[in-house]
Motif scaffolding. Structure first.
Motif, PDB file in Angstrom:
ATOM      1  N   GLU A   2     -16.645  -0.744 106.024  1.00 22.62           N
ATOM      2  CA  GLU A   2     -17.205  -0.086 104.859  1.00 22.62           C
ATOM      3  C   GLU A   2     -17.752  -1.121 103.885  1.00 22.62           C
ATOM      4  OE1 GLU A   2     -17.578   3.095 104.406  1.00 22.62           O
ATOM      5  OE2 GLU A   2     -16.641   3.591 106.293  1.00 22.62           O
ATOM      6  N   GLN A   3     -19.004  -0.940 103.502  1.00 20.60           N
ATOM      7  CA  GLN A   3     -19.663  -1.885 102.607  1.00 20.60           C
ATOM      8  C   GLN A   3     -18.961  -1.969 101.262  1.00 20.60           C
ATOM      9  OE1 GLN A   3     -22.257  -3.592 103.689  1.00 20.60           O
ATOM     10  NE2 GLN A   3     -22.940  -4.636 101.841  1.00 20.60           N
ATOM     11  N   GLN A   4     -18.456  -0.817 100.755  1.00 19.47           N
ATOM     12  CA  GLN A   4     -17.911  -0.803  99.409  1.00 19.47           C
ATOM     13  C   GLN A   4     -16.548  -1.487  99.310  1.00 19.47           C
ATOM     14  OE1 GLN A   4     -18.686   1.882 101.199  1.00 19.47           O
ATOM     15  NE2 GLN A   4     -17.092   3.435 101.191  1.00 19.47           N
ATOM     16  N   THR A   5     -15.927  -1.829 100.439  1.00 18.83           N
ATOM     17  CA  THR A   5     -14.636  -2.494 100.387  1.00 18.83           C
ATOM     18  C   THR A   5     -14.772  -3.986 100.063  1.00 18.83           C
ATOM     19  OG1 THR A   5     -14.666  -2.992 102.770  1.00 18.83           O
ATOM     20  CG2 THR A   5     -13.710  -0.885 102.080  1.00 18.83           C
ATOM     21  N   TYR A   6     -15.972  -4.529 100.166  1.00 15.01           N
ATOM     22  CA  TYR A   6     -16.166  -5.949  99.916  1.00 15.01           C
ATOM     23  C   TYR A   6     -16.098  -6.272  98.426  1.00 15.01           C
ATOM     24  CZ  TYR A   6     -17.981  -6.246 104.698  1.00 15.01           C
ATOM     25  OH  TYR A   6     -18.133  -6.192 106.048  1.00 15.01           O
ATOM     26  N   TYR A 445     -20.256 -10.911 114.728  1.00 22.66           N
ATOM     27  CA  TYR A 445     -19.809 -11.068 113.346  1.00 22.66           C
ATOM     28  C   TYR A 445     -19.307  -9.737 112.778  1.00 22.66           C
ATOM     29  CZ  TYR A 445     -19.551 -12.705 108.549  1.00 22.66           C
ATOM     30  OH  TYR A 445     -19.096 -13.042 107.302  1.00 22.66           O
ATOM     31  N   LYS A 446     -19.929  -8.638 113.142  1.00 21.87           N
ATOM     32  CA  LYS A 446     -19.442  -7.324 112.716  1.00 21.87           C
ATOM     33  C   LYS A 446     -18.026  -7.081 113.231  1.00 21.87           C
ATOM     34  CE  LYS A 446     -23.988  -5.120 112.414  1.00 21.87           C
ATOM     35  NZ  LYS A 446     -24.907  -4.109 113.005  1.00 21.87           N
ATOM     36  N   GLU A 447     -17.765  -7.495 114.459  1.00 21.78           N
ATOM     37  CA  GLU A 447     -16.425  -7.366 115.022  1.00 21.78           C
ATOM     38  C   GLU A 447     -15.418  -8.217 114.244  1.00 21.78           C
ATOM     39  OE1 GLU A 447     -13.981  -8.772 119.023  1.00 21.78           O
ATOM     40  OE2 GLU A 447     -16.167  -8.713 119.066  1.00 21.78           O
ATOM     41  N   ILE A 448     -15.811  -9.448 113.918  1.00 21.39           N
ATOM     42  CA  ILE A 448     -14.940 -10.345 113.155  1.00 21.39           C
ATOM     43  C   ILE A 448     -14.608  -9.745 111.797  1.00 21.39           C
ATOM     44  CG2 ILE A 448     -14.865 -12.588 111.966  1.00 21.39           C
ATOM     45  CD1 ILE A 448     -16.506 -13.717 114.327  1.00 21.39           C
ATOM     46  N   ARG A 449     -15.630  -9.225 111.104  1.00 19.57           N
ATOM     47  CA  ARG A 449     -15.411  -8.654 109.784  1.00 19.57           C
ATOM     48  C   ARG A 449     -14.529  -7.412 109.848  1.00 19.57           C
ATOM     49  NH1 ARG A 449     -15.080 -11.548 105.836  1.00 19.57           N
ATOM     50  NH2 ARG A 449     -14.821  -9.551 104.777  1.00 19.57           N
ATOM     51  N   ARG A 450     -14.697  -6.578 110.862  1.00 21.18           N
ATOM     52  CA  ARG A 450     -13.848  -5.381 110.999  1.00 21.18           C
ATOM     53  C   ARG A 450     -12.388  -5.776 111.157  1.00 21.18           C
ATOM     54  NH1 ARG A 450     -18.102  -3.092 114.210  1.00 21.18           N
ATOM     55  NH2 ARG A 450     -17.113  -3.949 116.076  1.00 21.18           N
ATOM     56  N   ASP A 451     -12.141  -6.774 112.016  1.00 18.15           N
ATOM     57  CA  ASP A 451     -10.773  -7.218 112.249  1.00 18.15           C
ATOM     58  C   ASP A 451     -10.166  -7.830 110.982  1.00 18.15           C
ATOM     59  OD1 ASP A 451     -11.029  -6.368 114.823  1.00 18.15           O
ATOM     60  OD2 ASP A 451     -11.153  -8.357 115.731  1.00 18.15           O
ATOM     61  N   HIS A 456      -6.562  -7.696 106.213  1.00 18.68           N
ATOM     62  CA  HIS A 456      -6.392  -7.781 104.763  1.00 18.68           C
ATOM     63  C   HIS A 456      -5.762  -6.508 104.198  1.00 18.68           C
ATOM     64  CE1 HIS A 456      -9.904 -10.918 104.623  1.00 18.68           C
ATOM     65  NE2 HIS A 456      -8.793 -11.405 105.128  1.00 18.68           N
ATOM     66  N   ALA A 457      -6.219  -5.369 104.723  1.00 19.73           N
ATOM     67  CA  ALA A 457      -5.673  -4.095 104.259  1.00 19.73           C
ATOM     68  C   ALA A 457      -4.194  -3.985 104.591  1.00 19.73           C
ATOM     69  CB  ALA A 457      -6.452  -2.939 104.888  1.00 19.73           C
ATOM     70  N   GLN A 458      -3.813  -4.442 105.807  1.00 17.14           N
ATOM     71  CA  GLN A 458      -2.429  -4.404 106.208  1.00 17.14           C
ATOM     72  C   GLN A 458      -1.576  -5.360 105.376  1.00 17.14           C
ATOM     73  OE1 GLN A 458      -1.104  -2.274 108.531  1.00 17.14           O
ATOM     74  NE2 GLN A 458       0.868  -3.066 107.771  1.00 17.14           N
ATOM     75  N   ALA A 459      -2.153  -6.511 105.053  1.00 18.75           N
ATOM     76  CA  ALA A 459      -1.430  -7.493 104.228  1.00 18.75           C
ATOM     77  C   ALA A 459      -1.186  -6.943 102.828  1.00 18.75           C
ATOM     78  CB  ALA A 459      -2.210  -8.799 104.162  1.00 18.75           C
TER      79      ALA A 459
END
Length: 463
Positions: A2-6, A445-451, A456-459
């Motif tokens: 999601e773009q807005q999470t950045y 890179y999209k895969e890297i950012r998703r992971d 980060h969300a889990q942390a």
């Protein structure tokens, strides 16, 4: 994803941070374009001595650049991790820029000592300021597209130094009295602009480079400064290594042709007025390229645009090299320089835009970002390529018997042509080969950012 999470930087702060592009590039263009000429034709140092100076300083940088990156990563202060180095290092760098282009009346031996001491000190000060400056890019924003925009603004600001140095240097030096006096005043002028620009840059990063309680706790957990471990992290990062090689050989190509540019027009073309004219043309075509960077990266991707930028840059250089005297057809010569000025900008811009990708890859693959270390590696190859370009120019000119301010032999003129066009072509070919093995595609890179977002969300939940 999601773009807005950045987390994103405000536009005003991006603009203020981009002033670092002025501070960083003022000295870069000045040293790359005129230091060899200043040392040989103004200060009176032999070309072989200049080439040795360039090599010695880079051996020092091989240690100090990654060390500074690690120091930045482990710094914890009320001003943040990277900003203190910029704020307090900028005026020191400014003084050394002034001294670098000052020619005191010394004996031949003391001139060499002076040049070594001042140039090495300048290189160290540049390391202290520039590595934290570049490390701030991923700190300013987590949004991949905004990071490209930030780099575009940085590089866009870099066109101001390009104009002030490549177009205006000779006229301004003459205006200030010419010779050693003119260069010293011009060096002081560049020093003041550099210092103020870096202070504005640090102001722009104030909201983002912070050491809150969470950051301090993380720093305590990682309170194990380990040079060997951090270097291993860098060496295991294949995309970073490929980017370093590709970017370094691109800088080497541009540094070599810049180092002999004045020699080319002074001794081969025999028309010094063309120095400013060609610089003006390449400057404005480079400016046209700047707003196209975000558009083309969305369309082609960073890796593909870098590769094609290098490949196409070879064409105008080959034409200018193969034509015996391109100044006979002034329109053709200016067109080729304009084309080269436009297309060669994209790889130069993209090295810094791809750097945050490599930091994200390190976090994704090895669980550690090390923004400062990654920035230091690119800063090192930037300086290394610039120095090796200067070394190649000085060494080979000395090898064929170059003597300042006299008509040159055919061998010297041929060598100048090879250095101005042939060596850059070889550098671009090396960049093409390296970038072919850069594995971070747009999909990857999209895969890297998703992971990373998921981690980060889990942390955050576990805090």
């Amino acid at each position: 994803m999601e773009q807005q999470t950045y987390k994103r930087a405000s536009f005003a702060d991006v603009v203020k941070y981009s002033f670092g592009g002025i501070g960083s590039n003022m000295a870069f263009y000045l040293v790359m374009s005129y230091l060899t000429f200043f040392y040989t034709d103004i200060f009176g140092i032999d070309t072989m001595v200049v080439s040795g100076l360039m090599l010695v300083s880079r051996f020092i940088d091989a240690f100090t650049d990654p060390l500074m990156g690690m120091i930045g990563d482990h710094t914890v202060s009320k001003m943040g991790r990277f900003r203190p180095w910029i704020v307090f290092g900028a005026p020191v760098l400014g003084v050394l820029i002034f001294l670098l282009f000052t020619a005191p009346d010394l004996s031949p031996t003391m001139k060499i000592v002076y040049a070594y001491v001042v140039y090495i000190a300048y290189s160290l000060a540049s390391t202290v300021v520039n590595i934290p400056y570049h490390a701030l890019t991923p700190v300013m924003s987590e949004d991949p597209q905004q990071r490209t925009t930030i780099v575009t603004w940085k590089q866009g600001m870099g066109t101001i130094p390009q104009f002030v140095v490549t177009v205006m240097a000779i006229p301004m030096v003459d205006f200030f009295g010419g010779g050693a006096t003119g260069w010293a005043i011009y060096g002081a002028f560049i020093a003041i602009i550099t210092t103020i620009s870096f202070w504005i840059c640090a102001w722009g990063g104030k909201k983002y480079d912070v050491c809150d309680e969470k950051t301090i706790q993380q720093a305590k957990q990682k309170n194990n400064f380990n040079f060997a471990r951090d270097m291993k992290l860098l060496l295991k990062n294949k995309p970073m290594m490929m980017l370093m090689i590709a970017f370094g050989t691109d800088v080497l190509a541009n540094a070599t042709c810049s180092a002999v540019n004045v020699y080319y027009f002074k001794y081969v073309i025999q028309d010094m007025s063309l120095v400013a004219q060609v610089a003006n043309v390449t400057l404005w075509t480079g400016i046209i390229a700047i707003p196209m960077l975000p558009i083309l990266t969305k369309w082609l991707g960073k890796r593909r645009l870098f590769w094609w930028g290098e490949a196409i840059s070879i064409i105008p250089l080959a034409v200018l090299w193969l034509v015996p005297n391109p100044s006979v057809n002034l329109i053709m010569m200016m067109s080729m320089f304009a084309f080269w000025g436009f297309i060669s900008k994209f790889p130069s811009f993209l090295g810094w835009a791809m750097l945050p990708e490599c930091s994200d890859f390190a976090e994704w693959k090895f669980g550690q970002r090390a923004d400062g270390l990654m920035s230091s590696s690119l800063t090192f190859v930037n300086k290394f390529g610039m120095a090796i370009g200067g070394f190649i120019a000085s060494f080979f000119l000395g090898l064929v018997g170059f003597i300042p301010d006299v008509p040159q032999s055919e061998a010297v003129c041929s060598m100048i042509g090879f250095l101005r066009f042939g060596v850059p072509i070889l550098g671009y070919v090396a960049s093409l080969i390296s970038m072919w093995f850069y594995e971070i595609t747009e999909d990857k890179y999209k895969e890297i950012r998703r992971d990373l977002e998921a981690r980060h969300a889990q942390a955050e939940k576990n805090v």
